[in-house]
Every structure is written in structure tokens, then in C-alpha cells.
Enzyme design. Structure first.
Site, PDB file in Angstrom:
ATOM      1  N   LEU A 132      96.208  94.097  47.782  1.00 37.95           N
ATOM      2  CA  LEU A 132      97.331  93.468  47.088  1.00 37.95           C
ATOM      3  C   LEU A 132      96.844  92.718  45.853  1.00 37.95           C
ATOM      4  O   LEU A 132      95.851  92.005  45.903  1.00 37.95           O
ATOM      5  CB  LEU A 132      98.032  92.493  48.036  1.00 37.95           C
ATOM      6  N   HIS A 133      97.558  92.886  44.732  1.00 38.03           N
ATOM      7  CA  HIS A 133      97.193  92.152  43.526  1.00 38.03           C
ATOM      8  C   HIS A 133      98.412  91.920  42.646  1.00 38.03           C
ATOM      9  O   HIS A 133      99.256  92.809  42.475  1.00 38.03           O
ATOM     10  CB  HIS A 133      96.092  92.874  42.731  1.00 38.03           C
ATOM     11  N   LEU A 134      98.481  90.735  42.117  1.00 39.91           N
ATOM     12  CA  LEU A 134      99.552  90.330  41.215  1.00 39.91           C
ATOM     13  C   LEU A 134      99.058  90.433  39.781  1.00 39.91           C
ATOM     14  O   LEU A 134      98.019  89.872  39.430  1.00 39.91           O
ATOM     15  CB  LEU A 134      99.971  88.887  41.523  1.00 39.91           C
TER      16      LEU A 134
END
Length: 220
Positions: A132-134
Site C-alpha cells: 500500500l502506498h499513498l
């Protein structure tokens, strides 16, 4: 003789169909398996440990520069917790997503160019990289790493989902729905993200969007 030839033909067809089934089953099995350690899609995990890319960190997240930035400012905020994708996020991680958003906003607030550049914080509907990465990305899209339609549409259509919308969905529904239907957005025509004017190719588009980038002396 005709019967013998027919029998051979049938045997060949059966063999070929069997081979096709095996190939299809093998492809399906490969697609369903998580990426192995060392696979390119797992590159974010090594990038988290790269001091040349790391910008900041705390007990919950690591912030890195995107290795192939698609704008003048492009950071990734990654949780230390092992969360492969949005689909794996549960309501228990809502506070973590809020923390990631806050850290992203802090990055923007510390950026001098934020006085005349716009930024977005968001997630890809179907990210190519595992974990997961923003994304925290400025909206100038002034970068040599922005090379093709897929790059462009992944950040300027609803394939790119605002962080606040993701947090709202998680808070309301308790999970993030599958976003696979948005994959077709990558095939959309090239359109300026500001004036929505369609462009014939990437060089034309990149030349066009320069007219929308404010100068440092302009008021935002």
C-alpha cells in the site's frame, strides 16, 4: 486410410487442447500467486530502506521520493505494517490511513512551491507495485519520467482516487470496494487535466500543460 487420418487428426486436436488447458491453468495459477521476493513489483519494499530515497519516517510510516517521479514533487507514503493493497485494508486501519494523509499534507505545507502549485493525495485503483502506498504529487506533471498515456491517465482520471474519498469509503463501508472496473480509464484519450482539451500525443500534451503551470511570482 481416411479413418486412420481422421484418428490421427483427432489425437492431434486432443493433444493441442490439453496443452492449451495446461498453459491456461499455469497462467491462472501464476496470476493468483503473490509476487515473489525480488520481483520488480516488490520494489517498494527495498525502496523503503534506500537512504537516497527516504525523506522521513516515524513509527507508522516511511516516506520516500518516487524513484520515477511523474511531476516536480512526487512522494510515496508507505505503512510499516504489511498491507499489500487497498483491497486488504480494513476498518482497523482507518487511523493509519488518516495518519498517512496527515503526513502527506505536512509534506505539502513544508514545500515552498506549494504557494503556486496544486497537489493531490491519492491512490491508484490498481497499483502496479505491491505494498500500500499513498501518492503525494504536484499537478504540474513536469517530469521526463511522464512518458506515455498510461502514466498520464493513471494520475488524471478517476483511476487516481483521492485519499479523502478512500478514507470516507472505509469509514462508511468498513472496507474498500474493488476498483478493477476503473482499469479502462488508462485507455482514455489524452486530455489536459486543467482545461480538458484533448491532445493528439504525449509531446503535444506536455507542451500544452506548461501553459497551465503558474510561475513562482504568480498568485495561486
Amino acid at each position: 486410410w481416411p479413418a486412420m487420418m481422421a484418428a490421427k487428426g483427432n489425437a492431434f486436436s486432443v493433444l493441442m487442447n490439453s496443452q492449451k488447458r495446461k498453459l491456461a491453468e499455469g497462467a491462472a495459477k501464476t496470476a493468483s500467486q503473490p509476487a515473489k521476493k525480488g520481483h520488480w513489483s516488490m520494489g517498494l519494499l527495498s525502496s523503503m530502506e534506500d537512504p537516497a530515497l527516504r525523506v522521513d519516517s516515524d513509527e507508522k510510516v516511511v516516506i520516500i521520493k518516487d524513484k520515477y517521479p511523474k511531476a516536480r514533487y512526487h512522494w510515496l507514503i508507505l505503512p510499516r505494517e504489511n498491507i499489500p493493497s487497498l483491497k486488504a485494508v480494513s476498518s482497523a486501519q482507518l487511523d493509519l490511513l488518516k495518519h498517512m494523509h496527515t503526513k502527506g499534507q505536512e509534506l505539502i505545507d513544508k514545500t515552498e512551491d506549494a504557494k503556486h502549485l496544486s497537489f493531490r493525495l491519492g491512490y491508484h485503483a490498481i497499483p502496479s507495485m505491491s505494498h500500500l502506498h499513498l501518492h503525494v504529487i504536484s499537478q504540474d506533471f513536469d517530469s521526463p519520467c511522464l512518458k506515455n498515456k498510461k502514466h498520464w491517465n493513471s494520475f488524471t482520471t478517476d483511476y487516481f482516487i483521492d485519499s479523502e474519498d478512500i478514507m470516507e469509503e472505509l469509514e462508511t463501508e468498513g472496507k474498500i470496494s474493488d476498483k478493477g472496473s476503473r482499469n479502462d480509464r488508462l485507455k482514455d484519450p489524452l486530455r489536459c487535466h486543467v482545461c480538458k482539451k484533448e491532445q493528439v500525443n504525449m509531446p503535444k500534451l506536455k507542451a500544452h500543460i506548461l501553459s497551465h503551470i503558474p510561475n513562482p511570482g504568480d498568485k495561486k
